[in-house]
Motif scaffolding. Structure first.
Motif, PDB file in Angstrom:
ATOM      1  N   PHE B 264      17.676  54.187  36.493  1.00 16.94           N
ATOM      2  CA  PHE B 264      17.789  54.657  35.104  1.00 16.94           C
ATOM      3  C   PHE B 264      18.414  53.627  34.180  1.00 16.94           C
ATOM      4  CE2 PHE B 264      18.281  58.404  37.879  1.00 16.94           C
ATOM      5  CZ  PHE B 264      17.144  59.087  37.515  1.00 16.94           C
ATOM      6  N   ASP B 265      18.920  52.538  34.768  1.00 17.36           N
ATOM      7  CA  ASP B 265      19.598  51.526  33.978  1.00 17.36           C
ATOM      8  C   ASP B 265      20.897  52.088  33.374  1.00 17.36           C
ATOM      9  OD1 ASP B 265      19.866  49.007  33.157  1.00 17.36           O
ATOM     10  OD2 ASP B 265      18.587  49.152  31.388  1.00 17.36           O
ATOM     11  N   ARG B 266      21.405  53.154  33.953  1.00 12.20           N
ATOM     12  CA  ARG B 266      22.643  53.773  33.465  1.00 12.20           C
ATOM     13  C   ARG B 266      23.381  54.375  34.650  1.00 12.20           C
ATOM     14  NH1 ARG B 266      20.708  57.260  28.211  1.00 12.20           N
ATOM     15  NH2 ARG B 266      20.029  55.487  26.948  1.00 12.20           N
ATOM     16  N   SER B 267      24.668  54.615  34.457  1.00 12.86           N
ATOM     17  CA  SER B 267      25.424  55.370  35.451  1.00 12.86           C
ATOM     18  C   SER B 267      26.220  56.431  34.700  1.00 12.86           C
ATOM     19  CB  SER B 267      26.347  54.442  36.240  1.00 12.86           C
ATOM     20  OG  SER B 267      27.250  53.842  35.347  1.00 12.86           O
ATOM     21  N   ILE B 268      26.739  57.405  35.436  1.00 12.87           N
ATOM     22  CA  ILE B 268      27.471  58.476  34.768  1.00 12.87           C
ATOM     23  C   ILE B 268      28.909  58.037  34.570  1.00 12.87           C
ATOM     24  CG2 ILE B 268      28.189  60.877  34.934  1.00 12.87           C
ATOM     25  CD1 ILE B 268      25.719  61.360  36.636  1.00 12.87           C
ATOM     26  N   GLU B 269      29.316  57.919  33.310  1.00  9.41           N
ATOM     27  CA  GLU B 269      30.659  57.430  33.038  1.00  9.41           C
ATOM     28  C   GLU B 269      31.603  58.530  32.602  1.00  9.41           C
ATOM     29  OE1 GLU B 269      30.161  54.148  30.396  1.00  9.41           O
ATOM     30  OE2 GLU B 269      28.866  53.133  31.856  1.00  9.41           O
ATOM     31  N   ASP B 312      36.275  60.015  37.273  1.00  9.83           N
ATOM     32  CA  ASP B 312      37.380  59.094  37.044  1.00  9.83           C
ATOM     33  C   ASP B 312      36.867  57.696  36.803  1.00  9.83           C
ATOM     34  OD1 ASP B 312      39.023  61.224  37.544  1.00  9.83           O
ATOM     35  OD2 ASP B 312      39.084  60.823  39.702  1.00  9.83           O
ATOM     36  N   LYS B 313      35.867  57.337  37.571  1.00  7.22           N
ATOM     37  CA  LYS B 313      35.249  56.032  37.357  1.00  7.22           C
ATOM     38  C   LYS B 313      33.730  56.229  37.379  1.00  7.22           C
ATOM     39  CE  LYS B 313      35.323  54.325  42.142  1.00  7.22           C
ATOM     40  NZ  LYS B 313      35.489  55.304  43.090  1.00  7.22           N
ATOM     41  N   PRO B 314      32.992  55.304  36.793  1.00  6.90           N
ATOM     42  CA  PRO B 314      31.534  55.500  36.712  1.00  6.90           C
ATOM     43  C   PRO B 314      30.915  55.813  38.070  1.00  6.90           C
ATOM     44  CG  PRO B 314      32.183  53.630  35.423  1.00  6.90           C
ATOM     45  CD  PRO B 314      33.423  54.126  36.087  1.00  6.90           C
ATOM     46  N   ILE B 315      30.069  56.793  38.102  1.00  7.49           N
ATOM     47  CA  ILE B 315      29.421  57.196  39.338  1.00  7.49           C
ATOM     48  C   ILE B 315      28.037  56.561  39.397  1.00  7.49           C
ATOM     49  CG2 ILE B 315      28.410  59.149  40.572  1.00  7.49           C
ATOM     50  CD1 ILE B 315      30.702  60.822  39.588  1.00  7.49           C
TER      51      ILE B 315
END
Lengths: 508, 530
Positions: B264-269, B312-315
């Motif tokens: 997705f070119d993204r992570s869950i932040e 807490d940190k990007p997943i």
């Protein structure tokens, strides 16, 4: 062979005039019958290709254009025994000063004096002169002091302002007021700039708050408008610009400049518009800035933070900035917010303010004087707007000859005219009725104006039609016309030939 | 950390208040497929507790004011204005590959737009009027051309499209309206309004991953809006997005390893503050050899589960096959129990033949319902329906449940049938079809491209009819039919041609009738002197 080659004796010439269609008379009859059919067919062709343009009641519209709504207003001056003299003089003064102003604003003003001869009702007001400093409004009565020497002028000013408040309105105040509609949607939105950054209001008791703080006003305004209420919460409603960083009392803060306020609504990201009906929407936005932008102040032109936290966008709605809210807003916490929304709603709907120095003794948000003034003002506006729309339709139909006018348009125009007549009839007895009739007229006339059927043939002009038929008409018309021309020439030649032997005979 | 702790406590407190009315949960299922692709199924569910669909008989009355916290207001208004009980809208692009990708998480995978709704009858406005309003409102909301799902495409196939929720028990009957628009394309302009319906938009929580650049580059993508009424619970709206992403295509070294960042070119932040549950489930392939990263919170039923309620940190969840140097495409195609192929043959501009081939690999007999909702652009000759099972004519295998013949220019045809597929056999259905002539104005722009025809829908009926598990729909790919297209300058040519002919005939006759004939007497030649 020589015999055969010898020319045969010439046969006697055929008498052509004996063939029926070769006689001049018959030939002319044939041509005439062609033309007869063409001429017979013309109305049919005209009928099948013409645009349906029903006639509009233009003369009625023109007659109505000259007329204006004029609501009767009566003011009764009263006072205690020792003030009777004041009452008497003031009563004449009132009539003299206020009548022209009232006239220009569609009121027919009368003033009376004396004890309770008339009950105060819509269009009929009491002014009570008392020994007091301030002025107080209660119901349709104004209690005003008459102690100072210039008090007489003050009474006149106050009564003028309270009867025709929009005279003293500035243009920008007038611009805030939304166009009249019998029904508005009120959309309450709780917008969190960024709920995941903390400090967000995640829910609110909006249903209860509307019932508690606004319901009374809706009931009072039900003469004018009905309201549909809706609300939503958004958790990510970013701004389209970066608020300016400022310092307030040595703390970091952010501010919205007056220019920012004009572009505050981020239509691309906020889904505020309700699309489910055509009723105009008034938006009331409670905006919670994100923790980065909190606290957020509204700045004045010098860049200084003001104490105000709310602003009105003319004809759009109101916005209130709420810094560091609790995560759930209860009814009591929403009290201040909804008082602001209430003020904004009244401003947008055009409820006039009381003149400076006059207080209301009523629990309701506005007095009967204000409501009556608004009803009269709206009735008059609707009447004028509807008249203008009707005249524009007439003008437009005259200007664009390709514009069809169907039965529905004609019916709407006629109904609108009827409603306007009814409004004129109702206005002496009840301005509320006049308002209802004029609102009807406005709805009907704008529906007629925006009738989609009127646009149908704008894109298929008559020239196009002729271009399609030209290959047929041109090639058929050419021999028909040529035949007529030929016959006319032949006929004139024959007549001249007939006359010449006569003339010669006479000369002999 | 100091700030997040009280905040999360606060959120817990708040959601105990807000969940009394509305609750929102989000879920993402990632499952690697046999052909190296990864299916991502997003589901965002909002439950409006205690709510009931509007009683259609009360449509004429004034509605209550609508106050929503998590439920999308724009959608809620449409539902209430038209008193819709159940609604399903899907907008898909691509052809779902049941062989390789398995049965989808969201079953509506028919190409193009599909809209179906159950609504109560007995209102002042008829169901058809409300269906029309619904189409137009949704077309406006989602920027899709579903407004053109008119009477020519609307059917009521109640056998296949049973309500997924409950219908309120009242005296009124409920009606189904269904329409498909296979030529509709789904793109960013549809996703943007879709994201705006989510409480957290695409800014926090799982919805962050909905990156249009990657989603619309996927092998298959589709979005859906599903509204249903659950007796005793309330009204549930599920916004779903499904995509089949291809990490082998994205990666330079032809490996099928993937992670959220690569897909997705993204992570869950950040987590969505109002989600009551927020979880990612990764299906672990049973073949083994795959490592899921980071270590999951829990594992059950072949799924590795991650909770993204508190971030807490990007997943960045991913999967690796450390022993593979390069992904090898499997040569023997995997076979699902039921394979369906549908074709339209015949190059004629008038006649053709529709054939459906079903292969049942299961060792037992399978019954399946068969639905064709065909616009009148293709008309069936039902008498020519032939069923051949492994080369032997077996007309007894098909039983027609209902057939509504089409009305040209007005109504589509609806064919509902039940097929019986013997164990380990291939059944072929053939039927002659004719292609009608269209009116000049009925042709779409780009008429030469042909017309997309809606997919057929099969619902394999379970062996035990009492099975509680819901029956699942299987969509066939769409077909393209080439209809006779005129030369579009034709009307003008016809006008000119016929005008010329009429003018010629007219001129000839007119001239004959009005011309003056003159006899010219030729002087006899002088007799020769002899």
């Amino acid at each position: 062979m020589a015999d055969a080659a010898a020319p045969a004796p010439p046969s006697p010439p055929v008498d052509l005039s004996r063939i029926t269609f070769e006689s001049t008379r018959n030939r002319r009859r044939i041509i005439a019958s062609y033309w007869f059919i063409v001429i017979l067919a013309l109305p049919l062709w005209w009928r099948t290709t013409s645009i349906d343009r029903l006639s509009l009641p233009e003369s009625r519209a023109r007659v109505l254009a000259e007329k204006h709504l004029s609501s009767p207003v009566h003011v009764e001056l009263r006072g205690s025994q020792e003030q009777l003299e004041h009452v008497h003089t003031l009563h004449h003064e009132l009539a003299r000063w206020i009548s022209p102003v009232a006239e220009a604003n569609g009121l027919s003003f009368t003033a009376g004096q004396g004890p309770h001869t008339r009950k105060a009702g819509p269009g009929s007001y009491n002014v009570v002169l008392e020994n007091r400093q301030d002025a107080v409004v209660e119901g349709r009565s104004l209690h005003i002091g008459l102690n100072e020497p210039s008090a007489g002028q003050r009474v006149i000013d106050t009564v003028t302002k309270i009867l025709v408040p929009h005279v003293s309105q500035t243009a920008s105040e007038e611009h805030r007021v939304v166009k009249y509609s019998p029904r508005y949607r009120l959309a309450f939105s709780l917008l969190n700039e960024d709920a995941s950054s903390g400090r967000a209001a995640l829910s609110w008791d909006v249903r209860e708050a509307v019932d508690t703080y606004l319901h009374g006003t809706f009931d009072r305004l039900s003469v004018l408008h009905n309201f549909t209420i809706e609300s939503q919460v958004q958790y990510h409603a970013p701004l389209a610009f970066e608020p300016r960083a400022i310092h307030v009392a040595d703390n970091d803060a952010h501010g919205l400049t007056p220019e920012d306020l004009t572009v505050f609504v981020n239509s691309a990201e906020w889904t505020l518009a309700s699309s489910s009906s055509n009723d105009p929407v008034l938006h009331f936005v409670l905006f919670v800035p994100s923790s980065q932008h909190s606290p957020l102040y509204i700045l004045d032109h010098e860049g200084q933070a003001t104490t105000s936290d709310a602003f009105v966008l003319p004809q759009w709605g109101g916005i209130l900035v709420l810094n560091s809210p609790p995560s759930h807003l209860t009814v009591s916490e929403l009290a201040k917010t909804f008082h602001t929304f209430h003020r904004q709603l009244l401003t947008l709907l055009g409820v006039p303010d009381l003149p400076a120095g006059v207080q209301s003794r009523q629990a309701e948000a506005f007095t009967d004087w204000q409501l009556d003034a608004l009803v009269r003002q709206r009735a008059r506006q609707n009447f004028e707007n509807s008249k203008d729309t009707l005249n524009s339709i007439v003008k437009l139909v005259h200007q664009i000859e390709n514009m069809p006018v169907g039965e529905d348009v004609q019916g709407d125009v006629q109904d609108a005219l009827d409603a306007l007549d009814a409004a004129l009839e109702a206005v002496p007895s009840s301005s509320t009725q006049a308002l209802q009739r004029s609102a009807e007229a406005l709805t009907l006339s704008s529906r007629a104006f925006f009738n989609p059927g009127m646009l149908a043939l704008l894109y298929f002009p008559a020239e196009h039609k002729y271009a399609v038929y030209a290959p047929l008409f041109a090639s058929v018309a050419a021999p028909l016309i040529a035949a007529i021309v030929r016959e006319v020439i032949a006929w004139r030649k024959a007549r001249r030939a007939a006359r010449q032997p006569e003339a010669r005979a006479r000369a002999d | 950390m100091i700030e997040t702790l009280p905040l999360s406590l606060l959120l817990l407190l708040v959601c105990s208040i807000c969940s009394a009315k509305e609750s929102f949960s989000e879920r993402l299922v990632l499952s690697p497929n046999l052909d190296g692709t990864v299916t991502a199924s997003f589901a965002f569910t909002t439950l409006l507790e205690g709510a009931r669909p509007r009683d259609p008989a009360a449509l004429a009355e004034e509605d209550d004011s609508q106050h929503y916290t998590l439920f999308p207001l724009a959608l809620g208004q449409i539902l209430r204005d038209n008193a819709i009980t159940e609604l399903h809208l899907t907008l898909n692009a691509g052809k779902w590959d049941y062989q390789n990708w398995g049965y989808p998480e969201e079953e509506g995978v028919g190409t193009g737009a599909e809209l179906w709704a159950w609504m109560g009858e007995g209102a002042v406005q008829t169901a058809d009027e409300r269906w029309k309003n619904l189409r137009n409102a949704l077309a406006g909301l989602f920027c899709a051309s579903i407004g053109s799902l008119d009477e020519q495409r609307t059917t009521s196939p109640a056998l296949t499209f049973q309500p997924e929720g409950d219908l309120p028990l009242s005296s009124t009957t409920h009606a189904l309206r269904h329409g498909t628009l296979p030529s509709e394309r789904v793109c960013t302009e549809n996703l943007t309004p879709f994201l705006k319906l989510l409480p957290c938009k695409a800014r926090s929580g799982i919805a962050t991953l909905l990156n249009p650049h990657r989603l619309f580059d996927a092998d298959w993508h589709g979005m859906g809006v599903h509204v249903r009424y659950l007796e005793g619970a309330g009204i549930e709206v599920r916004l779903a997005f499904q995509a089949v992403l291809n990490p082998v295509r994205y990666s330079g070294d032809k490996k099928r390893d993937w992670s959220m960042t690569s897909l997705f070119d993204r992570s869950i932040e950040r987590s969505c503050p109002v989600a009551s549950s927020s979880e990612i489930a990764v299906r672990v392939p049973p073949a083994g050899g795959a490592i899921t990263e980071p270590a999951p919170l829990a594992r059950h039923a072949g799924f590795a589960v991650y909770d993204v309620k508190h971030v807490d940190k990007p997943i960045d969840v991913g999967m690796r096959w450390p022993e593979e140097t390069q992904f090898e495409y499997s040569l023997d195609a995997p076979q699902s129990a039921l394979m369906i192929r549908r074709r339209l043959s015949g190059s004629d501009q008038y006649k053709g033949q529709l054939s459906v081939v079903l292969t049942n690999k299961a060792p037992h007999e399978v019954k399946t319902s068969y639905l064709e909702t065909m616009p009148w652009l293709l008309q069936f000759y039902l008498h020519s329906l032939r069923v051949v099972c492994d080369g032997i004519p077996r007309d007894d295998l098909v039983s027609i449940v209902s057939y509504t013949p089409p009305v040209p220019h007005a109504r589509p045809s609806l064919l509902q049938a039940v097929l019986t597929l013997p164990a380990n056999s291939t059944v072929q259905l053939t039927m002659d079809v004719v292609k009608p002539f269209l009116r000049y104005t009925e042709h779409p722009p780009d008429a030469q491209r042909g017309w997309d025809l809606p997919p057929a829908v099969f619902v394999p009926l379970g062996a035990n009819a009492t099975g509680a598990a819901r029956l699942r729909r299987v969509y066939t790919p769409v077909l393209l039919v080439d209809l006779a297209t005129p030369d579009f300058s034709m009307p003008y040519n016809v006008i000119i041609m016929s005008c010329t002919l009429i003018a010629l005939v007219f001129g000839g006759v007119f001239n004959l009738l009005t011309r003056k004939f003159v006899v010219v007497a030729l002087a006899p030649a002088a007799p020769a002197d002899t």
